[in-house]
Design a protein around this motif. Structure first.
Motif, short mmCIF file in Angstrom:
data_model
loop_
_atom_site.label_atom_id
_atom_site.label_comp_id
_atom_site.label_asym_id
_atom_site.label_seq_id
_atom_site.Cartn_x
_atom_site.Cartn_y
_atom_site.Cartn_z
N MET A 1 0.84 -1.21 0.00
CA MET A 1 0.00 0.00 0.00
C MET A 1 0.87 1.25 0.00
N CYS A 2 0.49 2.24 -0.74
CA CYS A 2 1.25 3.49 -0.77
C CYS A 2 1.17 4.16 0.59
N ALA A 3 2.31 4.56 1.12
CA ALA A 3 2.36 5.11 2.48
C ALA A 3 1.79 6.52 2.55
N HIS A 4 1.69 7.19 1.42
CA HIS A 4 1.28 8.60 1.43
C HIS A 4 -0.21 8.80 1.21
N CYS A 5 -0.77 8.03 0.30
CA CYS A 5 -2.15 8.27 -0.09
C CYS A 5 -3.11 7.73 0.96
N ASN A 6 -4.07 8.53 1.31
CA ASN A 6 -5.18 8.07 2.15
C ASN A 6 -6.35 7.85 1.20
N GLY A 82 -4.20 3.03 -13.30
CA GLY A 82 -3.25 3.47 -12.29
C GLY A 82 -3.84 4.66 -11.55
N LEU A 83 -3.20 5.05 -10.45
CA LEU A 83 -3.68 6.23 -9.73
C LEU A 83 -3.52 7.45 -10.62
N ALA A 84 -4.52 8.30 -10.65
CA ALA A 84 -4.38 9.55 -11.38
C ALA A 84 -3.36 10.41 -10.64
N TYR A 88 0.87 13.35 -4.29
CA TYR A 88 2.02 12.48 -4.04
C TYR A 88 2.52 11.78 -5.30
N HIS A 89 1.75 11.84 -6.35
CA HIS A 89 2.12 11.12 -7.56
C HIS A 89 2.17 12.07 -8.74
N ALA A 90 3.38 12.39 -9.19
CA ALA A 90 3.54 13.32 -10.31
C ALA A 90 3.08 12.64 -11.59
ZN LIG Z 1 0.12 7.12 -3.03
#
Ligand SMILES: [Zn+2]
Ligand SMILES: [Zn+2]
Ligand SMILES: [Zn+2]
Length: 147
Positions: A1-6, A82-84, A88-90
């Protein structure tokens, strides 16, 4: 799991009610380091929780519409998700292997896209820029040299 995204926050900010199924779809995609096809998302969740295939497809559509996820084209094969881009995600380009169909996230710095220049030369409104690099992935190159 990505540590940044809630994931709950991501959904709420996008105006989508964070149901258990939606959170699960988002966690599977967000936790993977490469984009996934709908079939892969379905198979991954299905290993732990009973979920309907149609439900997964509907959730993917909904989250793309609300720009929580992005649909990544992959040279005529099944679309990947994928996540838009978010805080946190450029935004970044994707690589698609023309041999095995693997889709890989490229480093955001690997190709620069000059959106300012685009606005100067194109009068329409730009919603999204997708850059797809096609070629042969490392695994396929390795297999080729083994034979
Ligand atoms: Zn994330
Ligand atoms: Zn490949
Ligand atoms: Zn990506």
């Amino acid at each position: 799991m990505c540590a940044h995204c809630n994931y709950q926050n991501l959904l709420e900010k996008a105006g989508v009610e964070p149901t258990a199924n939606r959170l699960q779809v988002l966690a599977v995609i967000g936790g993977n380091d490469a984009p996934l096809t709908a079939a892969e998302v379905f198979a991954t969740i299905g290993r732990f929780h009973p979920i309907n295939r149609v439900t997964v497809y509907r959730i993917l559509d909904l989250l793309v519409r609300h720009r929580v996820l992005e649909r990544i084209s992959s040279g005529g094969r099944a679309a990947h998700f994928g996540l838009a881009p978010n805080k946190y995600h450029a935004p970044h380009p994707h690589f698609c292997c023309s041999r095995c169909g693997a889709v890989i996230c490229l480093n955001p710095d690997s190709l620069s896209i000059d959106a300012d220049n685009l606005h100067k030369t194109f009068a329409g409104e730009v919603d999204r820029i997708e850059v797809l690099v096609e070629g042969i992935c490392r695994n396929c190159l390795k297999q080729r040299s083994n034979h």
